[in-house]
Write a protein that holds these residues in place. Structure first.
Motif, short mmCIF file in Angstrom:
data_model
loop_
_atom_site.label_atom_id
_atom_site.label_comp_id
_atom_site.label_asym_id
_atom_site.label_seq_id
_atom_site.Cartn_x
_atom_site.Cartn_y
_atom_site.Cartn_z
N LEU A 36 0.85 -1.19 0.00
CA LEU A 36 0.00 0.00 0.00
C LEU A 36 0.89 1.24 0.00
CD1 LEU A 36 -2.93 1.13 0.22
CD2 LEU A 36 -2.59 1.14 2.71
N SER A 39 -3.26 6.26 1.16
CA SER A 39 -4.69 6.04 1.34
C SER A 39 -5.37 7.37 1.66
CB SER A 39 -4.95 5.05 2.48
OG SER A 39 -4.52 5.60 3.72
N LEU A 57 -7.51 3.74 -2.03
CA LEU A 57 -6.28 3.04 -1.67
C LEU A 57 -5.40 2.93 -2.91
CD1 LEU A 57 -7.94 0.10 0.31
CD2 LEU A 57 -7.17 2.30 1.23
N TRP A 107 -8.63 -3.84 4.46
CA TRP A 107 -8.54 -4.10 3.02
C TRP A 107 -7.75 -5.39 2.77
CZ3 TRP A 107 -3.60 -4.53 1.26
CH2 TRP A 107 -2.59 -3.90 2.00
#
Length: 203
Positions: A36, A39, A57, A107
């Motif tokens: 990631l 966000s 995201l 997530w």
């Protein structure tokens, strides 16, 4: 000839071992898992309910099979729209404004190398800056105020309309009216007798 051949074999083996060691110790981008990148809302951020319309995201590479859920502080799931892919981004719409409090985005996606990755993003929704007035206070403010003078006016008007009869029995006023009528009758009768006597004396 034999000695020279042995030297070449040893040199080739040494080069092969060095290449194998280099490949083993150097990470290959093809086998690195995606991560990631950012966000919205960000981790531990404080946002207003009106500004939070969607969750976004962004990953380091394109991902597949996105799964996004939102929970409040009690663990209750908050409805979200179906996550959609936009390259390395995953976007999910927030259905309706959120109440003030703490929330967590959970997530899970499948990395570009086929490996699943997951994580959580805590954040907080700020409360309203202006307090909501109580319903009773609003009703009191809107109701017309009555001054002491206005409250006293009906009592004074009632006392005036009662007239002089207030506190005096009705039979007393009736007796007084009868005496007035009787006195008037006596006076009129006396006035009539006066001329008759004068006429008699003249004769």
């Amino acid at each position: 000839m034999t000695l020279s051949l042995h030297r070449h074999v040893r040199a080739a083996a040494a080069v092969g071992l060095a290449c194998a060691t280099f490949l083993a110790t150097t990470p290959s981008p093809a086998f690195a898992h995606d991560a990631l990148k950012s966000s919205s809302p960000a981790k531990n951020a404080q946002v207003s309910a009106s500004s939070l319309e969607e969750i976004e995201l962004e990953y380091t590479a394109s991902v597949k099979f996105p799964f996004v859920v939102l929970h409040d502080a009690k663990g209750t799931e908050v409805p979200l729209g179906k996550p959609r892919l936009a390259g390395p981004k995953v976007v999910a719409d927030v259905k309706g404004p959120l109440a003030a409090g703490a929330y967590v985005i959970a997530w899970r996606v499948v990395s570009s190398d086929g490996h699943p990755i997951e994580g959580e993003i805590p954040f907080r929704v700020k409360g309203s800056s202006s307090p909501t007035p109580a319903a009773g206070a609003g009703a009191t403010q809107n109701a017309p105020s009555t001054s002491p003078a206005q409250e006293a006016e009906p009592s004074e008007a009632g006392a005036s309309s009662a007239g002089p009869s207030a506190g005096v029995p009705g039979w007393i006023w009736g007796g007084a009216a009868g005496l007035v009528v009787l006195g008037a009758f006596v006076v009129l009768r006396g006035a009539r007798r006066g001329p008759e006597r004068e006429d008699a004396n003249a004769d």
